[in-house]
Enzyme design. Structure first.
Site, PDB file in Angstrom:
ATOM      1  N   GLU B 182     -56.979 -35.025 -21.889  1.00 47.84           N
ATOM      2  CA  GLU B 182     -56.628 -36.444 -21.782  1.00 47.84           C
ATOM      3  C   GLU B 182     -55.492 -36.690 -20.808  1.00 47.84           C
ATOM      4  O   GLU B 182     -55.543 -37.597 -19.982  1.00 47.84           O
ATOM      5  CB  GLU B 182     -56.258 -37.008 -23.158  1.00 47.84           C
ATOM      6  CG  GLU B 182     -57.443 -37.400 -24.023  1.00 47.84           C
ATOM      7  CD  GLU B 182     -58.089 -36.215 -24.708  1.00 47.84           C
ATOM      8  OE1 GLU B 182     -57.484 -35.116 -24.679  1.00 47.84           O
ATOM      9  OE2 GLU B 182     -59.179 -36.371 -25.264  1.00 47.84           O
ATOM     10  N   HIS B 251     -57.520 -39.860 -36.861  1.00 51.62           N
ATOM     11  CA  HIS B 251     -58.575 -40.518 -36.079  1.00 51.62           C
ATOM     12  C   HIS B 251     -58.702 -42.000 -36.417  1.00 51.62           C
ATOM     13  O   HIS B 251     -59.721 -42.607 -36.126  1.00 51.62           O
ATOM     14  CB  HIS B 251     -59.924 -39.840 -36.330  1.00 51.62           C
ATOM     15  CG  HIS B 251     -60.089 -38.530 -35.643  1.00 51.62           C
ATOM     16  ND1 HIS B 251     -59.368 -37.421 -35.978  1.00 51.62           N
ATOM     17  CD2 HIS B 251     -60.884 -38.155 -34.608  1.00 51.62           C
ATOM     18  CE1 HIS B 251     -59.731 -36.403 -35.199  1.00 51.62           C
ATOM     19  NE2 HIS B 251     -60.635 -36.820 -34.347  1.00 51.62           N
TER      20      HIS B 251
END
Lengths: 335, 448
Positions: B182, B251
């Site tokens: 990322e 998450h």
């Protein structure tokens, strides 16, 4: 793939070096040194604030690398960026005025020492977060690859940044996609106060791309011709579609990490040793003398540079502070 | 005898298509054997038998759509006692999804036509997922500098199938699969934007973008200012944000307030398909860095959007999603649906609620909020994220500062409880905002 370009390699090439070229590099390196000395002085006078990282000692790297760049190539580096900006051809007045936070600065006084940019000369900063410029520079190379424009991104970082994770994320993608980027690791031996050996499990930084198959060289970063020679090889590699290339520049900074660093982590003897035996400007000056350049000619350059720097200092003190209305500009681009 | 149940094959799956049987009545099957293929909104999955035995009956024919999770689909004779569905996912995986109030489009008479929809246009039904895909495809057709980069966006067609078909149309130069890095690809995108390209950086979820937040903020949001206006960053960071179902603490975070705090960023949070399409197209065209917060639970929901050539919504404008005179509710993303549902319930009790879909979180459309509160004199804010320093706190502060005399009650905030997201189904249901909590807050500000 590891090779070491020694001073002797460049000495061999000296026969091909014109007097004009010698004079050009001498001028550029002296400009950086005198500029930085003045910046240090202005900092001491309180005219420059915050962080200010001087490039003194490392001049041959930025100047030698610049010699291999072409129109449209990009340069990006960390916060020790004044030398790269001057080598890229930015106006010393605009750089110095940015250091003093004035309206005439290259970022209108809103960036400061660590955050300057100049699209005209292909200089993309000037970044304050250690290692961030490596991903960004890889992104500049991505844009060159996307546009197939034949340009190269020269992405500089230090031995400290070489331990950041995103450097390796970038290496991986640059080699995977064969992006035209030359990674220039300016190994000045100290990441702030921590020596390379104390921070790195392996100290041959030219081989940091080995696990991605990126070729690397260790270069004498105190010899502008060794730098230029390696830069041309690296740029050709990147430009021809073979992907990234790593140059580890063995260099040294004479001053502390920033103006507020007394540099107690190294001995005076160590610094003096480099100054007297490896100084990049002494090196080229010797070459000028060997090439038979008259002392007067060298002196003329010194005087020229002195005048340019004094003019920059004058401008940086007389340029007004940014208008308060500037506070709220340049936050968004009008859609 | 043993029933084989329709399995849940993803955290958000409620139903699927039983596309193919690979066994027939009378076959002997063994544990681990692939017996059927099931198509979810994301993928076609193979179903393996857990028990062994002879197939006694096929209860759901191949080709049947909309088979609910846990419906018996076949029966085995013999074998062990009744056992759960043959699946990796627990059969109780979808209780939160089952409570999804936005699944059925609400056609309340109080809902208003979007003034941004051109007069007299026909409407078409489309999922949020396809609206996002169409927005990217249309913008990529009109501008060669727009490209999509992220994990699984190309060959896999998107982890949530949002980029379905883009690789086929635009090729690997412009639809780029990245390694799982990322920070690296957000930085590469930011650098490419500095050089004038218009990247769309997809994060598989914004939870993973925390690895990359330095580039979103330090390298993108601040660059125009630091460069004295020289370096523009036209870049979109997009992906699902907030809580899905049963994926727990790491998450399930809503980052709305984090990004909305940063000058230099624009932050958009679409609710329905029209928002998704119109705002994403606007985001891609915008010359600034835009954080575009989608919601996984909304991807499969269908909404009507105007069938026009080039549907672009304005950034910085909220939408009155439902008009009302008694209380103003502000909400964004999935919570708009919750607010609408609450408004319907409250209407039955004689409380007329106005629902504002914020659409843009930065710059926030304060004018629309203030105008509404000046009419209703009451405010409830709803958000999926945590309360402290949240979007609701910001809305309430602006209303209190600018419309203090118009308020007949202190503003109330509905938000996630101040804890990390728990995994257990019952605890999760307690943590997230619910229609009931919104109803309760509205009653509190109306002193009912």
């Amino acid at each position: 793939m590891a090779r070491t370009a020694k001073a002797s390699d460049s000495d061999k090439k000296l026969s091909n070096v014109s007097k004009d070229e010698l004079l050009k590099y001498y001028r550029e390196m002296v400009l950086i040194r005198r500029f930085e000395e003045r910046a240090g002085q202005l900092y001491g006078m309180g005219l420059i604030g915050g962080f200010c990282h001087l490039y003194i000692g490392q001049e041959a790297v930025a100047v030698g690398m610049e010699a291999a760049s072409k129109d449209g190539d990009q340069v990006i580096t960390g916060y020790r960026d004044h030398g790269h900006m001057l080598a890229a051809g930015m106006d010393p007045k605009a750089v110095m005025a940015e250091l003093t936070g004035r309206a005439g600065g290259s970022s209108k006084g809103k960036g400061g020492s660590m955050h300057m940019f100049d699209i005209a000369t292909g200089f993309y900063g000037g970044h304050g977060i250690v290692g961030a410029q490596v991903s960004l520079g890889t992104g500049l190379a991505f844009s060159d690859h996307y546009r197939q424009n034949g340009n190269v991104s020269f992405t500089y970082f230090g031995d400290g940044a070489a331990n950041q994770g995103q450097v390796y994320e970038s290496f991986n993608m640059a080699q995977l996609w064969k992006l035209p980027v030359v990674y220039v690791i300016e190994n000045n031996e100290y990441a702030m106060g921590t020596s390379l050996a104390r921070a790195s499990a392996t100290i041959n930084l030219s081989q940091r791309g080995a696990s991605f198959g990126i070729p690397g060289e260790t270069v004498d970063g105190m010899d502008v011709f060794a730098v230029k020679d390696a830069a041309e090889r690296a740029a050709e590699h990147a430009r021809s579609g073979k992907g990234p290339y790593i140059l580890e520049m063995k260099t040294y900074r004479y001053r502390g990490h920033s103006m507020s660093d007394p540099a107690k982590y190294r001995s005076k003897e160590e610094v003096d040793e480099v100054k007297t035996t490896r100084d990049p400007i002494d090196h080229i000056k010797t070459m000028l003398q060997q090439a038979g350049v008259a002392e007067d000619e060298i002196k003329a350059i010194d005087n020229d540079v002195k005048a340019i720097v004094l003019e920059a200092v004058e401008f940086a003190q007389t340029s007004p502070e940014p208008d308060p209305s500037e506070l709220f500009t340049d936050i968004y681009t009008e859609a | 005898m043993t029933d084989i149940l329709m399995p849940a094959l993803s955290p958000t799956m409620e139903e699927g298509t039983l596309s193919k049987w690979l066994v027939k009545v009378g076959d002997d099957i063994s544990a681990g054997q692939v017996i059927a293929e099931i198509e979810t909104d994301k993928a076609t999955m193979e179903v393996e038998a857990v028990d062994e035995g002879k197939v006694e009956a096929i209860l759901v024919e191949a080709g049947t759509e909309g088979v609910k999770v846990n419906t018996p689909i076949a029966r085995l004779e013999g074998g062990a006692a009744a056992s759960p569905a043959p699946t990796r996912a627990a059969p109780e995986a979808a209780p939160v999804a089952a409570a999804e109030p936005t699944a059925a489009p609400v056609a309340s008479k109080a809902e208003v036509r979007d003034p941004e929809f051109p007069e007299g246009t026909t409407m078409i039904k489309i999922t949020v997922r396809d609206a996002l895909r169409d927005a990217m495809a249309e913008e990529m057709r009109r501008d060669d500098t727009v490209f999509l980069m992220g994990e699984e966006v190309a060959q896999y067609q998107g982890a949530y199938k949002v980029s379905r078909g883009l690789l086929e149309e635009f090729g690997e130069r412009r639809v780029i699969d990245t390694p799982i890095t990322e920070m690296g690809f957000a930085g590469i995108g930011s650098g490419a934007a500095m050089a004038g390209l218009k990247p769309i950086i997809e994060f598989m979820t914004f939870n993973f973008a925390m690895q990359a937040i330095d580039h979103i903020i330090n390298s993108s949001a601040k660059t125009l200012y630091m460069s004295g206006g020289q370096i523009k960053s036209s870049i979109v960071f997009r992906g699902p944000n907030g809580a899905a179902a049963r994926v727990a603490a790491q998450h399930s975070q809503d980052y709305s307030a984090w990004y909305a705090n940063v000058p230099g960023l624009k932050v958009l949070a679409p609710y329905d398909a029209a928002d998704a399409k119109g705002l994403l197209k606007a985001a891609i065209r915008d010359p600034n860095p835009v954080v575009f917060l989608e919601h996984e639970m909304m991807y499969g929901n269908e909404f009507e959007i105007p069938d026009v050539e080039d549907f672009v919504l304005p950034i910085g404008k909220a939408k009155i999603q439902r008009t009302g005179k008694d209380v103003t509710i502000t909400a964004h993303s999935r919570m708009v649906g919750f607010a609408l549902k609450a408004a319907e319930q409250l209407a039955a009790e004689g409380i007329d609620v106005e629902v504002i879909n914020l659409r843009t979180l930065r710059p926030l459309d304060t004018d629309t909020i203030l105008a509404s509160v000046r009419k209703t004199n009451r405010l409830v804010t709803v958000e999926e994220g945590w309360g402290p320093c949240g979007i609701g706190a910001e809305v309430a502060a602006r209303v209190v500062a600018e419309a203090f005399d118009d308020l007949d009650a202190p503003p109330l905030r509905v938000h996630q409880e101040d804890v990390p997201m728990p995994y257990a189904a019952n605890l999760e249901a307690m943590v997230v905002p619910s229609v009931e909590k919104i109803v309760k807050a509205v009653k509190a500000v109306t002193y009912r």
